[in-house]
Design a protein around this motif. Structure first.
Motif, PDB file in Angstrom:
ATOM      1  N   ARG A   3       0.819  -1.203   0.000  1.00  0.00           N
ATOM      2  CA  ARG A   3       0.000   0.000   0.000  1.00  0.00           C
ATOM      3  C   ARG A   3       0.860   1.264   0.000  1.00  0.00           C
ATOM      4  O   ARG A   3       1.804   1.373   0.779  1.00  0.00           O
ATOM      5  N   GLU A   4       0.511   2.195  -0.871  1.00  0.00           N
ATOM      6  CA  GLU A   4       1.228   3.462  -0.899  1.00  0.00           C
ATOM      7  C   GLU A   4       0.783   4.331   0.280  1.00  0.00           C
ATOM      8  O   GLU A   4      -0.396   4.394   0.607  1.00  0.00           O
ATOM      9  N   MET A   5       1.744   4.987   0.894  1.00  0.00           N
ATOM     10  CA  MET A   5       1.484   5.862   2.028  1.00  0.00           C
ATOM     11  C   MET A   5       1.797   7.296   1.618  1.00  0.00           C
ATOM     12  O   MET A   5       2.632   7.533   0.751  1.00  0.00           O
ATOM     13  N   ALA A   6       1.149   8.247   2.266  1.00  0.00           N
ATOM     14  CA  ALA A   6       1.433   9.667   2.041  1.00  0.00           C
ATOM     15  C   ALA A   6       1.963  10.250   3.342  1.00  0.00           C
ATOM     16  O   ALA A   6       1.434   9.987   4.419  1.00  0.00           O
ATOM     17  N   CYS A   7       3.005  11.034   3.227  1.00  0.00           N
ATOM     18  CA  CYS A   7       3.609  11.694   4.378  1.00  0.00           C
ATOM     19  C   CYS A   7       2.730  12.873   4.788  1.00  0.00           C
ATOM     20  O   CYS A   7       2.366  13.695   3.954  1.00  0.00           O
ATOM     21  N   ARG A   8       2.387  12.955   6.056  1.00  0.00           N
ATOM     22  CA  ARG A   8       1.552  14.063   6.524  1.00  0.00           C
ATOM     23  C   ARG A   8       2.323  15.381   6.559  1.00  0.00           C
ATOM     24  O   ARG A   8       1.719  16.445   6.560  1.00  0.00           O
ATOM     25  N   CYS A  10       5.036  16.368   4.260  1.00  0.00           N
ATOM     26  CA  CYS A  10       5.334  16.926   2.929  1.00  0.00           C
ATOM     27  C   CYS A  10       4.411  16.417   1.821  1.00  0.00           C
ATOM     28  O   CYS A  10       4.540  16.831   0.682  1.00  0.00           O
ATOM     29  N   LYS A  11       3.509  15.477   2.126  1.00  0.00           N
ATOM     30  CA  LYS A  11       2.529  14.902   1.198  1.00  0.00           C
ATOM     31  C   LYS A  11       3.132  14.014   0.104  1.00  0.00           C
ATOM     32  O   LYS A  11       2.464  13.665  -0.854  1.00  0.00           O
ATOM     33  N   TYR A  12       4.388  13.631   0.242  1.00  0.00           N
ATOM     34  CA  TYR A  12       5.034  12.749  -0.729  1.00  0.00           C
ATOM     35  C   TYR A  12       4.405  11.361  -0.622  1.00  0.00           C
ATOM     36  O   TYR A  12       4.158  10.857   0.476  1.00  0.00           O
ATOM     37  N   VAL A  13       4.135  10.726  -1.755  1.00  0.00           N
ATOM     38  CA  VAL A  13       3.518   9.395  -1.796  1.00  0.00           C
ATOM     39  C   VAL A  13       4.590   8.375  -2.151  1.00  0.00           C
ATOM     40  O   VAL A  13       5.318   8.545  -3.131  1.00  0.00           O
ATOM     41  N   PHE A  14       4.659   7.290  -1.357  1.00  0.00           N
ATOM     42  CA  PHE A  14       5.695   6.279  -1.547  1.00  0.00           C
ATOM     43  C   PHE A  14       5.282   4.987  -0.843  1.00  0.00           C
ATOM     44  O   PHE A  14       4.268   4.930  -0.162  1.00  0.00           O
ATOM     45  N   ASP A  30      -4.601   6.983   3.954  1.00  0.00           N
ATOM     46  CA  ASP A  30      -5.864   7.590   3.556  1.00  0.00           C
ATOM     47  C   ASP A  30      -5.620   8.949   2.905  1.00  0.00           C
ATOM     48  O   ASP A  30      -5.556   9.976   3.581  1.00  0.00           O
ATOM     49  N   TRP A  31      -5.469   8.947   1.586  1.00  0.00           N
ATOM     50  CA  TRP A  31      -5.225  10.175   0.835  1.00  0.00           C
ATOM     51  C   TRP A  31      -5.966  10.102  -0.489  1.00  0.00           C
ATOM     52  O   TRP A  31      -6.315   9.025  -0.961  1.00  0.00           O
ATOM     53  N   THR A  32      -6.228  11.270  -1.081  1.00  0.00           N
ATOM     54  CA  THR A  32      -6.921  11.314  -2.369  1.00  0.00           C
ATOM     55  C   THR A  32      -6.239  12.328  -3.287  1.00  0.00           C
ATOM     56  O   THR A  32      -5.655  13.301  -2.820  1.00  0.00           O
ATOM     57  N   GLY A  33      -6.360  12.091  -4.573  1.00  0.00           N
ATOM     58  CA  GLY A  33      -5.782  12.971  -5.577  1.00  0.00           C
ATOM     59  C   GLY A  33      -4.278  12.849  -5.632  1.00  0.00           C
ATOM     60  O   GLY A  33      -3.639  12.486  -4.655  1.00  0.00           O
ATOM     61  N   VAL A  34      -3.731  13.157  -6.790  1.00  0.00           N
ATOM     62  CA  VAL A  34      -2.292  13.031  -6.950  1.00  0.00           C
ATOM     63  C   VAL A  34      -1.771  14.102  -7.912  1.00  0.00           C
ATOM     64  O   VAL A  34      -2.461  14.505  -8.840  1.00  0.00           O
ATOM     65  N   GLN A  53      10.967  19.021  -4.805  1.00  0.00           N
ATOM     66  CA  GLN A  53      11.561  17.777  -5.300  1.00  0.00           C
ATOM     67  C   GLN A  53      10.600  17.109  -6.275  1.00  0.00           C
ATOM     68  O   GLN A  53       9.379  17.157  -6.073  1.00  0.00           O
ATOM     69  N   LYS A  54      11.137  16.462  -7.325  1.00  0.00           N
ATOM     70  CA  LYS A  54      10.246  15.757  -8.244  1.00  0.00           C
ATOM     71  C   LYS A  54       9.701  14.504  -7.570  1.00  0.00           C
ATOM     72  O   LYS A  54      10.328  13.929  -6.666  1.00  0.00           O
ATOM     73  N   GLY A  55       8.506  14.086  -7.997  1.00  0.00           N
ATOM     74  CA  GLY A  55       7.907  12.889  -7.432  1.00  0.00           C
ATOM     75  C   GLY A  55       6.393  12.936  -7.455  1.00  0.00           C
ATOM     76  O   GLY A  55       5.779  13.762  -8.123  1.00  0.00           O
ATOM     77  N   LYS A  56       5.794  12.034  -6.688  1.00  0.00           N
ATOM     78  CA  LYS A  56       4.347  11.862  -6.608  1.00  0.00           C
ATOM     79  C   LYS A  56       3.866  12.412  -5.269  1.00  0.00           C
ATOM     80  O   LYS A  56       4.365  12.018  -4.223  1.00  0.00           O
ATOM     81  N   TYR A  57       2.873  13.307  -5.303  1.00  0.00           N
ATOM     82  CA  TYR A  57       2.392  13.964  -4.092  1.00  0.00           C
ATOM     83  C   TYR A  57       0.866  13.833  -3.989  1.00  0.00           C
ATOM     84  O   TYR A  57       0.159  13.922  -4.990  1.00  0.00           O
ATOM     85  N   ALA A  58       0.381  13.660  -2.772  1.00  0.00           N
ATOM     86  CA  ALA A  58      -1.059  13.596  -2.510  1.00  0.00           C
ATOM     87  C   ALA A  58      -1.612  15.009  -2.471  1.00  0.00           C
ATOM     88  O   ALA A  58      -0.950  15.942  -2.032  1.00  0.00           O
ATOM     89  N   ILE A  59      -2.849  15.175  -2.915  1.00  0.00           N
ATOM     90  CA  ILE A  59      -3.501  16.478  -2.875  1.00  0.00           C
ATOM     91  C   ILE A  59      -4.194  16.678  -1.531  1.00  0.00           C
ATOM     92  O   ILE A  59      -4.089  17.729  -0.913  1.00  0.00           O
ATOM     93  N   LYS A  60      -4.903  15.638  -1.053  1.00  0.00           N
ATOM     94  CA  LYS A  60      -5.656  15.754   0.198  1.00  0.00           C
ATOM     95  C   LYS A  60      -5.373  14.570   1.103  1.00  0.00           C
ATOM     96  O   LYS A  60      -5.439  13.423   0.665  1.00  0.00           O
TER      97      LYS A  60
END
Length: 62
Positions: A3-8, A10-14, A30-34, A53-60
């Motif tokens: 399962r991908e997690m989002a950092c509370r 910086c919102k980085y998804v990994f 528990d995050w939505t949007g990317v 930084q480049k990468g994948k980030y959660a919106i909410k």
């Protein structure tokens, strides 16, 4: 399935238990949007969101 997690912080998804960008362990599954950032220096969206930084980030985050 991993399962991908989002950092509370910086919102980085990994996948993992510690954020590779800010080293925080305050994560949520528990995050939505990317937002995918490939070139943060020339991206107006990255500048608006404060992404350096480049990468994948959660919106909410929940």
């Amino acid at each position: 399935m991993v399962r991908e997690m989002a950092c509370r912080k910086c919102k980085y998804v990994f996948v993992g238990k510690v954020c590779p960008l800010c080293k925080s362990s305050d994560l949520t599954p528990d995050w939505t949007g990317v937002v995918l950032v490939a070139d943060p220096e020339n991206s107006s969206i990255a500048k608006t969101l404060g992404i350096t930084q480049k990468g994948k980030y959660a919106i909410k985050l929940a």
